[in-house]
Design a protein around this motif. Structure first.
Motif, PDB file in Angstrom:
ATOM      1  N   ALA A 249      26.866  33.509  35.893  1.00 20.10           N
ATOM      2  CA  ALA A 249      28.178  32.875  36.038  1.00 20.10           C
ATOM      3  C   ALA A 249      28.351  31.724  35.042  1.00 20.10           C
ATOM      4  O   ALA A 249      29.385  31.596  34.386  1.00 20.10           O
ATOM      5  CB  ALA A 249      28.361  32.376  37.469  1.00 20.10           C
TER       6      ALA A 249
ATOM      7  N   GLY B 223      31.851  30.705  29.456  1.00 23.13           N
ATOM      8  CA  GLY B 223      33.070  30.679  30.260  1.00 23.13           C
ATOM      9  C   GLY B 223      33.377  29.285  30.784  1.00 23.13           C
ATOM     10  O   GLY B 223      34.538  28.876  30.842  1.00 23.13           O
TER      11      GLY B 223
ATOM     12  N   TYR C  45      32.057  37.979  23.369  1.00 18.29           N
ATOM     13  CA  TYR C  45      31.192  36.878  23.821  1.00 18.29           C
ATOM     14  C   TYR C  45      30.173  36.533  22.739  1.00 18.29           C
ATOM     15  O   TYR C  45      29.853  35.364  22.501  1.00 18.29           O
ATOM     16  CB  TYR C  45      30.473  37.334  25.090  1.00 18.29           C
TER      17      TYR C  45
ATOM     18  N   PHE D 241      36.433  35.657  35.090  1.00 21.72           N
ATOM     19  CA  PHE D 241      35.498  35.614  33.960  1.00 21.72           C
ATOM     20  C   PHE D 241      34.372  34.633  34.248  1.00 21.72           C
ATOM     21  O   PHE D 241      33.189  34.922  34.069  1.00 21.72           O
ATOM     22  CB  PHE D 241      36.251  35.193  32.696  1.00 21.72           C
TER      23      PHE D 241
ATOM     24  N   THR E 189      28.947  43.303  37.516  1.00 17.51           N
ATOM     25  CA  THR E 189      27.736  42.544  37.193  1.00 17.51           C
ATOM     26  C   THR E 189      27.013  42.160  38.478  1.00 17.51           C
ATOM     27  O   THR E 189      25.809  42.321  38.612  1.00 17.51           O
ATOM     28  CB  THR E 189      28.098  41.246  36.448  1.00 17.51           C
TER      29      THR E 189
HETATM   30  N1  PFF Z   1      30.588  34.255  33.594  1.00 23.92           N
HETATM   31  C1  PFF Z   1      30.169  34.224  32.226  1.00 23.92           C
HETATM   32  C2  PFF Z   1      30.554  32.889  31.641  1.00 23.92           C
HETATM   33  O1  PFF Z   1      31.233  32.110  32.314  1.00 23.92           O
HETATM   34  O2  PFF Z   1      30.194  32.618  30.522  1.00 23.92           O
HETATM   35  C3  PFF Z   1      30.713  35.384  31.422  1.00 23.92           C
HETATM   36  C4  PFF Z   1      30.601  36.698  32.118  1.00 23.92           C
HETATM   37  C5  PFF Z   1      29.352  37.196  32.491  1.00 23.92           C
HETATM   38  C6  PFF Z   1      31.747  37.407  32.450  1.00 23.92           C
HETATM   39  C7  PFF Z   1      29.257  38.386  33.177  1.00 23.92           C
HETATM   40  C8  PFF Z   1      31.649  38.595  33.135  1.00 23.92           C
HETATM   41  C9  PFF Z   1      30.404  39.064  33.495  1.00 23.92           C
HETATM   42  F1  PFF Z   1      30.331  40.169  34.164  1.00 23.92           F
END
Ligand code: PFF
Length: 452
Positions: free
Chosen positions: A26, A30, A108, A229, A237
């Motif tokens: 998480a 993001g 990403y 996100f 995930t």
């Molecule tokens: N949550 C991660 C972040 O905030 O950087 C990005 C991310 C990871 C989005 C895994 C979606 C996911 F399935």
């Protein structure tokens, strides 16, 4: 039906391990890169309030639902739906998740690559003595060229793949465990410095004083997309990670703890960045470059800034890595379990494909800037499609699945660990999963698309 046992699959050995891994997924770019720039583009305080509401009302329930699906089915994102709903089209939710995973990994890694460049820039003391304008110019010169952004992107992809090949426990757990607390401490120090810059108050007001006239359906969609996100939900995930959670860990507690940690870190990043944005007179709505234009300036104003800058960008890259491995794991778990590929082959294939698409994302800030589809260049197009459309749509299907398709007793069985854990909120949760969350997601999503 009693819950399906772990089936000897690789899994997390401890409660601490799963918390770290889920939080590792998480917490990433993001929180520290995307959150500030979306807040900046969306007008500040009012966006923040809506974002927090979405985390509470939609984010936590969707996260818990993913854990329920994954741990009950003991499969990857797609296989879980096949197993819990054999012969039904629900597995398409998993397909969508895998598509989203490809897209997110592609863009990403562009940003993760930028952070690698910023480790080097900090190490070589490149920001020393530069004005905010000069720092912005450096960022411009770097991210619009072709060579280095691509090199760093590929380096980052390679690191992600390398960790994934080494397996779930050894790979994910080891890296996630120790490092995130340091990132939090650093962010706190940076927030203190940022808050004591002249003109900091304006940034705080921007972040925390809601101006509801800034809200329209696009802002609502942006908040929804950012919530999904940031929490890593809506694409499976956490179904995949849920399948690695032990049967005696409490899913509800894990979902709440991970969501709270993720949200606090985003807020902390906001408090570190916005005072400086206004102090340095950077445009808060300037887009994805925001933190790269602002953070080096903060470090320059700190005693020991050289040292803090280097450590910060290293930790940010690691935070990105613990997220990107969770994204790649979605695809690899699918390829190994459903298509019987070896882990190594699955990783090489998935990484190569994502890297290929990712290169277009990286180049869309320079050579391919003029190449747009409905006004968005490749990077923005993938980000918008995955974050704002596919994740919310996936989340919608996930709450419908757990709220309406799965039997209430089975869901309760999973949440209470077969009746061991007191089921305090299951009634309210069920109401949210069946009615509140689906309606709210559908309204925001379809309204902004002009469907309703
Ligand atoms: N949550 C991660 C972040 O905030 O950087 C990005 C991310 C990871 C989005 C895994 C979606 C996911 F399935």
């Amino acid at each position: 039906m009693s819950s399906i046992e772990n089936e000897g699959r690789d899994g997390f050995s401890s409660r601490f391990g799963i918390i770290c891994a889920a939080a590792g997924s998480a917490i990433g770019l993001g929180n520290i890169w995307r959150f500030p720039y979306i807040v900046g583009e969306s007008g500040g305080g009012a966006f923040l309030l809506i974002y927090l509401g979405f985390i509470l009302l939609l984010g936590i329930p969707v996260m818990l639902s993913e854990f329920v699906i994954g741990r009950r089915a003991q499969r990857n994102a797609l296989g879980s739906f096949k197993r819990l709903a054999p012969g039904k089209p629900w597995y398409l939710v998993g397909v969508m998740g895998i598509v989203a995973a490809f897209m997110i990994l592609a863009f990403y890694s562009t940003i993760a690559g930028w952070t690698l460049e910023y480790i080097v820039k900090s190490l070589t003391n490149s920001f020393s003595g530069k004005s905010p304008d000069q720092i912005a110019l450096m960022f411009d010169n770097f991210h619009t060229q072709a060579l280095w952004p691509l090199v760093w992107q590929l380096v980052f992809m390679f690191m992600t793949a390398w960790i994934i090949v080494s397996g779930v426990k050894k790979g994910i757990e080891k890296y996630a465990k120790v490092l995130m607390p340091f990132l939090v401490i650093l962010l706190i120090i940076m927030a203190v410095r940022s808050l004591t810059l002249p003109g900091a108050g304006e940034g705080l007001a921007f972040l925390f004083r809601p101006d509801f006239s800034a809200i329209d359906s696009n802002v609502l969609l942006a908040a929804l997309g950012q919530a999904f996100f940031s929490l890593s939900i809506g694409m499976g995930t956490l179904i995949t990670y849920g399948s690695y959670i032990r049967k005696d860990n409490k899913l509800g507690n894990i979902a709440v703890e991970v969501s709270v940690a993720d949200t606090l870190i985003a807020l902390l990043a906001g408090v570190a960045i916005f005072p400086a944005v206004f102090a340095f007179q950077v445009d808060p709505a300037g887009g994805p470059g925001l933190i790269f234009n602002v953070l080096p300036g903060i470090f320059q104003q700190m005693p020991g800034g050289y040292f803090f800058g280097v450590i910060f960008f290293i930790l940010l890259a690691i935070a990105a890595l613990t997220s990107s491995i969770s994204i790649l794991e979605v695809i690899v778990a699918y390829l190994t379990e459903e298509l019987s590929m070896t882990r190594r082959k699955a990783t090489v294939m998935a990484t190569s494909a994502a890297a290929f698409v990712g290169m277009f994302c990286t180049l869309s800030f320079g050579a391919l800037e003029g190449f747009t589809i409905s006004g968005l260049h490749v990077f923005d197009l993938l980000d918008f499609t995955a974050s704002n459309l596919l994740l919310p749509l996936g989340g919608l299907m996930i709450v419908l699945f757990v709220g309406w398709y799965m039997k209430g007793v089975d869901v309760k069985d999973e949440i209470t660990n077969g009746g061991v854990v007191r089921a305090r909120f299951t009634g309210a949760l069920r109401f949210i999963l069946r009615f509140v969350a689906p309606v709210a997601i559908a309204v925001v999503l379809f309204d902004s698309l002009g469907i309703i």
